[in-house]
Design an enzyme around this catalytic site. Structure first.
Site, PDB file in Angstrom:
ATOM      1  N   CYS A  26       0.816  -1.212   0.000  1.00  0.00           N
ATOM      2  CA  CYS A  26       0.000   0.000   0.000  1.00  0.00           C
ATOM      3  C   CYS A  26       0.857   1.273   0.000  1.00  0.00           C
ATOM      4  O   CYS A  26       1.430   1.584  -1.027  1.00  0.00           O
ATOM      5  CB  CYS A  26      -1.003  -0.053   1.156  1.00  0.00           C
ATOM      6  SG  CYS A  26      -2.427   1.011   0.839  1.00  0.00           S
ATOM      7  N   ARG A  41     -12.358   6.517  -1.099  1.00  0.00           N
ATOM      8  CA  ARG A  41     -11.476   5.568  -0.447  1.00  0.00           C
ATOM      9  C   ARG A  41     -11.915   4.135  -0.761  1.00  0.00           C
ATOM     10  O   ARG A  41     -13.115   3.842  -0.726  1.00  0.00           O
ATOM     11  CB  ARG A  41     -11.530   5.831   1.064  1.00  0.00           C
ATOM     12  CG  ARG A  41     -10.402   5.289   1.798  1.00  0.00           C
ATOM     13  CD  ARG A  41     -10.262   5.884   3.202  1.00  0.00           C
ATOM     14  NE  ARG A  41      -9.030   5.377   3.739  1.00  0.00           N
ATOM     15  CZ  ARG A  41      -7.838   5.923   3.542  1.00  0.00           C
ATOM     16  NH1 ARG A  41      -7.717   7.064   2.896  1.00  0.00           N
ATOM     17  NH2 ARG A  41      -6.752   5.360   3.991  1.00  0.00           N
ATOM     18  N   HIS A  63      -3.408  -5.787   2.468  1.00  0.00           N
ATOM     19  CA  HIS A  63      -3.001  -5.965   3.863  1.00  0.00           C
ATOM     20  C   HIS A  63      -3.497  -7.336   4.315  1.00  0.00           C
ATOM     21  O   HIS A  63      -4.257  -8.001   3.609  1.00  0.00           O
ATOM     22  CB  HIS A  63      -3.631  -4.884   4.745  1.00  0.00           C
ATOM     23  CG  HIS A  63      -3.271  -3.484   4.374  1.00  0.00           C
ATOM     24  ND1 HIS A  63      -2.015  -2.953   4.572  1.00  0.00           N
ATOM     25  CD2 HIS A  63      -4.022  -2.477   3.829  1.00  0.00           C
ATOM     26  CE1 HIS A  63      -2.008  -1.693   4.167  1.00  0.00           C
ATOM     27  NE2 HIS A  63      -3.213  -1.379   3.707  1.00  0.00           N
TER      28      HIS A  63
HETATM   29  N1  GLN Z   1      -2.025   6.809   2.337  1.00  0.00           N
HETATM   30  C1  GLN Z   1      -2.171   5.934   1.217  1.00  0.00           C
HETATM   31  C2  GLN Z   1      -3.539   5.986   0.568  1.00  0.00           C
HETATM   32  O1  GLN Z   1      -4.513   6.292   1.222  1.00  0.00           O
HETATM   33  C3  GLN Z   1      -1.799   4.523   1.632  1.00  0.00           C
HETATM   34  C4  GLN Z   1      -2.776   3.911   2.620  1.00  0.00           C
HETATM   35  C5  GLN Z   1      -2.320   2.588   3.163  1.00  0.00           C
HETATM   36  O2  GLN Z   1      -1.123   2.322   3.254  1.00  0.00           O
HETATM   37  N2  GLN Z   1      -3.237   1.772   3.575  1.00  0.00           N
HETATM   38  O3  GLN Z   1      -3.640   5.688  -0.608  1.00  0.00           O
END
Ligand code: GLN
Length: 239
Positions: A96, A130, A194
């Protein structure tokens, strides 16, 4: 393997900055899967302001918030260790924020454009919303057979350029945002998953370990793992 060839050294890069999503567990999984096969291994945590040793065998970077990943990218561009290790072909796994930091550039939600490490041919921009939830990915046959599962939580939308290949195709969830998921270039592998992803997908852990030890490691799984895998494939929501 590195200077002390009796042990595989696994660098856990900036767990104090990129530790938000539990991806530090990937280092533990890699270490344990080596030890279970009788290969000595150790995790070497590298915290912010500590120099990254260039001599380690394998490096893992996890996820984090926008500010955290901007800090990580600035630090890892200045501190030569990880880039030197990449030059000699060390194995690197990013998740990520780790994926985005390994790329050419990423734009955070505030509109700021940040340079990445340039180890993957990917660029990341904020998406419209998101992406949160369970993901199922069919890997490129070069990187595995069984579907990969994990969960995602990111704003970023990533395009993969010609110098890298996606890790796989999204069957459920968002991934990179264009139905592709993750990116691979040489022995640098990154994903939005993840879980930790290497705990949920032992085949992916062993792909990476095969790159480190120079041959595919012998099988290790217990029969129950297959049941667990099937359950995860049918999961609708993160839990
Ligand atoms: N900050 C990054 C995004 O929102 C990565 C998020 C994360 O590592 N889960 O894309």
């Amino acid at each position: 393997m590195s200077a002390d060839t009796s042990k595989v050294h696994i660098g856990l890069i900036l767990p104090d900055v990129l530790g938000t999503y539990g991806d530090s567990g990937n280092a533990t999984v890699l270490c344990k899967r080596l030890e279970w096969r009788g290969i000595a291994a150790m995790v070497v945590p590298v915290r912010i302001s500590e120099p990254t040793p260039a001599s380690l065998d394998l490096y893992v970077l996890g996820g984090g918030e926008d500010d955290a990943q901007a800090l990580a990218a600035d630090y890892l561009r200045e501190d030569p260790g990880l880039l030197r290790a990449a030059e000699r072909g060390a194995v690197i796994v990013g998740v990520c924020a780790g994926l985005q930091v390994l790329g050419a550039s990423f734009t955070t939600s505030d509109g700021a454009v940040h340079r990445g490490l340039g180890l993957l041919d990917v660029t990341t921009k904020p998406g419209e919303r998101r992406s949160v939830g369970e993901v199922v990915v069919q890997p490129n046959p070069l990187f595995g057979g069984n579907p990969l599962t994990g969960f995602e939580n990111h704003m970023g939308v990533t395009s993969v350029g010609p110098d890298s290949v996606p890790l796989g195709r999204v069957q459920r969830g968002t991934g990179n945002g264009d139905r592709s998921e993750g990116a691979v270039r040489g022995h640098v592998l990154a994903t939005y998953l993840h879980g930790p992803v290497l705990a949920r997908n032992p085949e992916l852990a062993d792909l990476v370990l095969g790159w480190v030890v120079g041959h595919p490691p012998p099988p290790l799984e217990v029969p129950e793992i297959e049941l667990l895998r099937q359950e995860r494939l049918t999961r609708r929501r993160a839990r």
